[in-house]
Design an enzyme around this catalytic site. Structure first.
Site, PDB file in Angstrom:
ATOM      1  N   GLU A  39      10.181 -22.456 -45.263  1.00  0.00           N
ATOM      2  CA  GLU A  39       8.826 -22.499 -44.730  1.00  0.00           C
ATOM      3  C   GLU A  39       7.798 -22.149 -45.806  1.00  0.00           C
ATOM      4  O   GLU A  39       7.936 -21.130 -46.477  1.00  0.00           O
ATOM      5  CB  GLU A  39       8.760 -21.457 -43.608  1.00  0.00           C
ATOM      6  CG  GLU A  39       7.730 -21.705 -42.570  1.00  0.00           C
ATOM      7  CD  GLU A  39       7.969 -20.816 -41.344  1.00  0.00           C
ATOM      8  OE1 GLU A  39       8.220 -21.362 -40.269  1.00  0.00           O
ATOM      9  OE2 GLU A  39       7.894 -19.583 -41.477  1.00  0.00           O
ATOM     10  N   SER A  82       9.388 -24.242 -32.780  1.00  0.00           N
ATOM     11  CA  SER A  82      10.009 -23.686 -33.978  1.00  0.00           C
ATOM     12  C   SER A  82      10.861 -22.461 -33.641  1.00  0.00           C
ATOM     13  O   SER A  82      10.428 -21.560 -32.918  1.00  0.00           O
ATOM     14  CB  SER A  82       8.914 -23.307 -34.977  1.00  0.00           C
ATOM     15  OG  SER A  82       9.500 -22.904 -36.171  1.00  0.00           O
ATOM     16  N   SER A  83      12.080 -22.437 -34.181  1.00  0.00           N
ATOM     17  CA  SER A  83      12.953 -21.268 -33.961  1.00  0.00           C
ATOM     18  C   SER A  83      12.414 -20.131 -34.815  1.00  0.00           C
ATOM     19  O   SER A  83      12.307 -20.276 -36.029  1.00  0.00           O
ATOM     20  CB  SER A  83      14.381 -21.562 -34.416  1.00  0.00           C
ATOM     21  OG  SER A  83      14.818 -22.798 -33.939  1.00  0.00           O
ATOM     22  N   GLY A 115      14.151 -22.899 -40.676  1.00  0.00           N
ATOM     23  CA  GLY A 115      14.145 -23.653 -41.930  1.00  0.00           C
ATOM     24  C   GLY A 115      13.186 -23.087 -42.966  1.00  0.00           C
ATOM     25  O   GLY A 115      12.309 -22.264 -42.647  1.00  0.00           O
ATOM     26  N   ASN A 130       6.018 -27.135 -36.313  1.00  0.00           N
ATOM     27  CA  ASN A 130       6.962 -27.536 -35.270  1.00  0.00           C
ATOM     28  C   ASN A 130       6.531 -26.931 -33.933  1.00  0.00           C
ATOM     29  O   ASN A 130       6.321 -25.727 -33.845  1.00  0.00           O
ATOM     30  CB  ASN A 130       8.362 -27.025 -35.675  1.00  0.00           C
ATOM     31  CG  ASN A 130       9.438 -27.423 -34.690  1.00  0.00           C
ATOM     32  OD1 ASN A 130       9.160 -28.069 -33.671  1.00  0.00           O
ATOM     33  ND2 ASN A 130      10.658 -27.033 -34.985  1.00  0.00           N
ATOM     34  N   SER A 136      11.566 -26.468 -41.747  1.00  0.00           N
ATOM     35  CA  SER A 136      11.052 -26.300 -40.390  1.00  0.00           C
ATOM     36  C   SER A 136      10.592 -27.647 -39.829  1.00  0.00           C
ATOM     37  O   SER A 136       9.816 -28.354 -40.454  1.00  0.00           O
ATOM     38  CB  SER A 136       9.891 -25.306 -40.419  1.00  0.00           C
ATOM     39  OG  SER A 136       9.400 -25.147 -39.127  1.00  0.00           O
ATOM     40  N   GLY A 137      11.109 -28.003 -38.659  1.00  0.00           N
ATOM     41  CA  GLY A 137      10.723 -29.263 -38.019  1.00  0.00           C
ATOM     42  C   GLY A 137      11.626 -30.430 -38.378  1.00  0.00           C
ATOM     43  O   GLY A 137      11.401 -31.557 -37.942  1.00  0.00           O
ATOM     44  N   THR A 177      17.568 -27.574 -34.608  1.00  0.00           N
ATOM     45  CA  THR A 177      17.855 -27.072 -33.268  1.00  0.00           C
ATOM     46  C   THR A 177      18.260 -28.218 -32.352  1.00  0.00           C
ATOM     47  O   THR A 177      19.207 -28.097 -31.560  1.00  0.00           O
ATOM     48  CB  THR A 177      16.627 -26.316 -32.719  1.00  0.00           C
ATOM     49  OG1 THR A 177      16.355 -25.247 -33.614  1.00  0.00           O
ATOM     50  CG2 THR A 177      16.875 -25.767 -31.336  1.00  0.00           C
TER      51      THR A 177
HETATM   52  P1  ATP Z   1      12.573 -24.916 -37.129  1.00  0.00           P
HETATM   53  O1  ATP Z   1      13.163 -24.513 -38.430  1.00  0.00           O
HETATM   54  O2  ATP Z   1      11.068 -24.783 -37.128  1.00  0.00           O
HETATM   55  O3  ATP Z   1      13.202 -24.289 -35.962  1.00  0.00           O
HETATM   56  P2  ATP Z   1      14.027 -27.355 -36.515  1.00  0.00           P
HETATM   57  O4  ATP Z   1      14.643 -27.972 -37.728  1.00  0.00           O
HETATM   58  O5  ATP Z   1      14.911 -26.587 -35.633  1.00  0.00           O
HETATM   59  O6  ATP Z   1      12.771 -26.521 -36.998  1.00  0.00           O
HETATM   60  P3  ATP Z   1      13.651 -29.013 -34.199  1.00  0.00           P
HETATM   61  O7  ATP Z   1      13.006 -28.044 -33.293  1.00  0.00           O
HETATM   62  O8  ATP Z   1      15.093 -29.311 -34.003  1.00  0.00           O
HETATM   63  O9  ATP Z   1      13.356 -28.566 -35.711  1.00  0.00           O
HETATM   64  O10 ATP Z   1      12.890 -30.402 -34.168  1.00  0.00           O
HETATM   65  C1  ATP Z   1      11.482 -30.486 -34.116  1.00  0.00           C
HETATM   66  C2  ATP Z   1      11.064 -31.570 -33.160  1.00  0.00           C
HETATM   67  O11 ATP Z   1      11.442 -32.851 -33.678  1.00  0.00           O
HETATM   68  C3  ATP Z   1      11.745 -31.513 -31.800  1.00  0.00           C
HETATM   69  O12 ATP Z   1      11.036 -30.697 -30.915  1.00  0.00           O
HETATM   70  C4  ATP Z   1      11.708 -32.970 -31.358  1.00  0.00           C
HETATM   71  O13 ATP Z   1      10.447 -33.300 -30.845  1.00  0.00           O
HETATM   72  C5  ATP Z   1      11.865 -33.729 -32.662  1.00  0.00           C
HETATM   73  N1  ATP Z   1      13.281 -34.107 -32.914  1.00  0.00           N
HETATM   74  C6  ATP Z   1      14.169 -33.491 -33.721  1.00  0.00           C
HETATM   75  N2  ATP Z   1      15.353 -34.126 -33.711  1.00  0.00           N
HETATM   76  C7  ATP Z   1      15.238 -35.164 -32.878  1.00  0.00           C
HETATM   77  C8  ATP Z   1      16.108 -36.226 -32.426  1.00  0.00           C
HETATM   78  N3  ATP Z   1      17.352 -36.325 -32.860  1.00  0.00           N
HETATM   79  N4  ATP Z   1      15.629 -37.128 -31.559  1.00  0.00           N
HETATM   80  C9  ATP Z   1      14.348 -37.055 -31.122  1.00  0.00           C
HETATM   81  N5  ATP Z   1      13.460 -36.103 -31.512  1.00  0.00           N
HETATM   82  C10 ATP Z   1      13.892 -35.165 -32.374  1.00  0.00           C
HETATM   83 MG    MG Z   2      14.831 -24.736 -34.860  1.00  0.00          MG
END
Ligand code: ATP
Ligand code: MG
Length: 717
Positions: free
Chosen positions: A411, A185-186, A409, A182, A132-133, A137
């Site tokens: 958790e 977070s999805s 992700g 996050n 997660s994070g 996404t």
């Molecule tokens: P979850 O499993 O909780 O959904 P996730 O893996 O989907 O987590 P994201 O929401 O994609 O995580 O990323 C978390 C945060 O990290 C984003 O909101 C953003 O602020 C930052 N982030 C992620 N990837 C990038 C990137 N390539 N460039 C800039 N910031 C990023």
């Molecule tokens: Mg996500």
């Protein structure tokens, strides 16, 4: 200079290095390499030690080079800041360019899948995983944008493109929330197919969603929020809309929004996001009526949360204040007194007669929360269906697809419940898929093809998947069995059964041995699993209830007769006639994951492994300990070892010959002998060196990408 260009220069520098080995040139290249590391771990000089892997990742991260390859797998480290590597110019740079010719990037992965799809006319998926994070996404959105910008399109298809892109803000509004890990977070799993026609233009799409975390609607941990849409509506909705919904702008007024005590989040602009979501709705074909019904449901959930019950003189629950229930009755189009009765009574069947039995206050609260969760969860499914309707391509010509998988992700929270159990099980399944399709399949293939091969050991997490999902013996089966004993079974009896049936499993930490195995004792309401990504202690409280996910029959009846179109679509009258016990939540989830795996197994994979650099969402901070742990459990070292020893490319003799036969007079235009011999003649003619390839029983294996690129270039020329 932007990073990609800078790294691009380094790449050219390396090329020169090969052509002109002067000392000065070598030195320059080495200094640069020392600073920014190598862009493919396969090129690391030192043996494949975890420390050199980490050093390379760190060097690159400090230079804002967040992407690195292991062969064709992309490792990405979340930068937690905006980088200028996602511009249209960058997208165009990667378009149609061979994989290793430019610095590692998501766009290269996206472009590669796209090009193979177009040339071989087959289906692909890109699996994006990480905790997660870690950035899954964001990565999936960037890939979608890449296709939207770089694929051919027509004016007619613009609308499809816009809908594909705008489905994201809508689903995120309803399916994402701020958690401790996050801010976005999805809280649901998402698999999206992008469909392409024979010209490679995106012509439609389809989304599958997985188990939304409904419990968040009624409860949030400290420091977390409910789903974004609630705050967006209150912040952004205009006065008239809020007035029509009976809502006040202040989120502090709503019990379902204040438990986490963080309605306002620094990184989130709810007002702005509301505008984006509103615009998206209009592009995705939502009518004003749909929106009226949809916002009516969102508001009803908030009103439900404010309903309070008190005890009458008989100990029965009565509703304390009539205001909220009136709003719900209006917005959901249900009869006031029937709703009131349904929230405070339960219909019981006794000797083919239906009797209304009053609820006590606790049960009334339970029923209230159950309705809120049910209407929100089903509305989310309705939303996905609605979006699918607008993305559907109705013409029947054959299409190819690229699927993007972005699932919650792995958790580990302070208290882990049924939701974390499902999320982590899902991650086990994806890890298993990756192992099956890469480490296992690859090594088995070498053996099968008779290629000399020293097996590389790896941890296969199938054993953990089995522990969870095996029929009769797995944790889900044990849980389901307990759910079949209403009145008798409790969360604690479930725990006892677990101890009894899987207590001696290597990945289940039995309470008796907890201290020895992990040096942490287990609380009497907990059980602990050793997941591939680490140990997680689950609190069993609520497992039975969440797995059963029951909604009292009379509440269902009320909803089935609603005048709100969405609610009516979500609660069909036919459900009332069906007396069969519905599948439990965990079993439904297990089945949906099984069919997802089947969908994926039939497609060509690409992988993006996302890494979270620190726990504080801080840019530039590379937490060695945390990252080493992820490198370990993601199996990146094993992957690297297989890659280093293995072959980047393999193709059936027939396909290889078909594609490149024009490069050799002996095979052009027709080769009449066995394909394997034709390929041998062909590669001799174009001058492959013995160390560059191996010939298997049915396939040719090529060790380095550059060999193939040279062949491709000659072919294109
Ligand atoms: P979850 O499993 O909780 O959904 P996730 O893996 O989907 O987590 P994201 O929401 O994609 O995580 O990323 C978390 C945060 O990290 C984003 O909101 C953003 O602020 C930052 N982030 C992620 N990837 C990038 C990137 N390539 N460039 C800039 N910031 C990023
Ligand atoms: Mg996500």
């Amino acid at each position: 200079m932007c990073n990609v260009a800078r790294e691009g220069n380094l790449l050219f520098q390396k090329k020169e290095e090969v052509e002109d080995n002067t000392d000065a040139n070598m030195e320059g290249a080495l200094i640069a390499r020392d600073r920014v590391g190598v862009q493919d771990f396969v090129l690391l000089d030192s043996h494949t030690s975890e420390t050199s892997f980490l050093n390379n990742l760190r060097k690159r991260y400090q230079e804002n080079l967040i992407y690195t390859y292991i062969g064709t797998l992309l490792v990405s480290v979340n930068p937690y800041k905006e980088l200028d590597i996602y511009t249209v110019t960058q997208m165009q740079l990667y378009r149609g360019v061979n994989f290793f010719e430019l610095p590692p990037h998501l766009y290269a992965i996206a472009d590669n899948a796209y090009r193979v799809m177009c040339s071989e006319y087959n289906n692909h998926f890109i699996l994006i995983s990480g905790e997660s994070g870690a950035g899954k996404t964001e990565a999936s959105k960037k890939i979608l944008q890449y296709y939207a910008v770089t694929c051919p399109t027509t004016e007619q298809l613009q609308i499809v493109r816009d809908r594909l892109l705008l489905s994201n803000p809508v689903l995120e509004a309803f399916g994402n929330a701020k958690t401790l890990r996050n801010d976005n977070s999805s809280r649901f799993g998402k698999y999206m197919d992008i469909q392409f026609d024979f010209k490679g233009a995106p012509v439609g799409g389809h989304i599958l969603s997985y188990l939304i975390e409904k419990s968040r609607v009624v409860h949030q941990n400290h420091g977390e929020r409910n789903f974004h849409i609630f705050y967006q509506l209150l912040e952004g909705g205009d006065k008239d809309l809020l007035c029509w919904l009976g809502l006040e702008r202040n989120p502090q007024k709503y019990a379902y929004l204040i438990q986490g005590r963080c309605a306002k989040v620094f990184s989130i602009n709810d007002k702005n996001d509301w505008k984006i979501v509103r615009k998206a709705f209009s592009i995705i074909d939502f009518t004003e009526k749909d929106l009226e019904h949809l916002f009516g449901i969102v508001a009803s959930v908030l009103h439900l949360g404010n309903i309070q019950f008190e005890e009458d003189s008989n100990g029965h629950a009565i509703i304390r204040n009539g205001t909220q229930i009136k709003w719900i009755s209006k917005l959901l189009g249900v009869h006031l007194s029937i709703l009131q009765e349904a929230l405070t009574h339960r219909k019981i069947e006794a000797r083919s007669e239906e009797v209304l039995s009053p609820l006590n206050v606790d049960l009334a609260f339970y029923a209230r929360d159950a309705v809120a969760k049910a209407i929100y969860g089903r509305t989310f499914t309705w939303l996905v269906n609605k979006i699918n309707g607008s993305l559907a391509n109705k013409d029947s010509t054959r299409k190819t697809v690229i699927g993007l998988l972005d699932i919650y992700g792995f958790e580990v929270l302070d208290t882990n419940s049924f939701e974390q159990f499902c999320i982590n099980y899902c991650n086990e399944k994806l890890q298993q898929l990756l192992i099956e399709m890469t480490l296992k399949a690859e090594q088995e293939e070498y053996e099968l093809e008779g290629i000399e091969w020293e097996p590389i050991p790896y941890f296969n997490n199938k054993i953990i998947c089995d522990l969870v999902e095996q029929k009769h013996k797995g944790i889900i089966s044990i849980l389901d069995e307990e759910c079949l004993r209403p009145g008798e079974a409790t969360d604690l009896s479930f725990l006892e059964k677990l101890e009894e049936k899987v207590g001696d499993h290597a990945h289940f930490v039995t309470r008796k041995l907890a201290d020895q195995k992990t040096r942490k004792s287990i609380d009497w309401v907990d059980f602990r699993l050793l997941h591939y990504a680490g140990e997680v202690t689950y609190c069993a409280v609520g497992f039975l209830e969440k797995n059963n996910d029951l909604l009292y029959r009379n509440l269902k009846e009320v909803l089935c007769n609603s005048k709100n179109g969405i609610i009516r679509d979500c609660f069909l009258l036919s459900e009332l006639d069906n007396r069969r016990r519905p599948e439990t939540v965990a079993t439904q989830f297990k089945n949906s994951l099984m069919s997802l795996i089947e969908i994926l197994m039939s497609k060509e994979p690409s992988y993006v492994r996302c890494i979270k650099p620190n726990e504080n969402k801080e840019p530039g901070k590379f937490d060695d300990f945390l990252i080493r742990h992820q490198v370990k459990y993601l199996g990146l070292m094993e992957h690297l070892r297989v890659r280093r020893a293995g072959f980047a490319y393999r193709r059936k003799y027939e396909l290889f010959l078909q594609r490149y036969k024009s490069l050799c007079p002996a095979t052009w235009p027709h080769w009449h002998g066995p394909a394997a011999e034709g390929v041998e003649r062909l590669i001799k003619h174009i001058g492959y060196k013995p160390e560059e390839y191996k010939l298997g029983r049915t396939k040719i294996f090529i060790r380095f990408p550059k060999t193939l690129f040279a062949t491709e270039d000659a072919f294109e020329f």
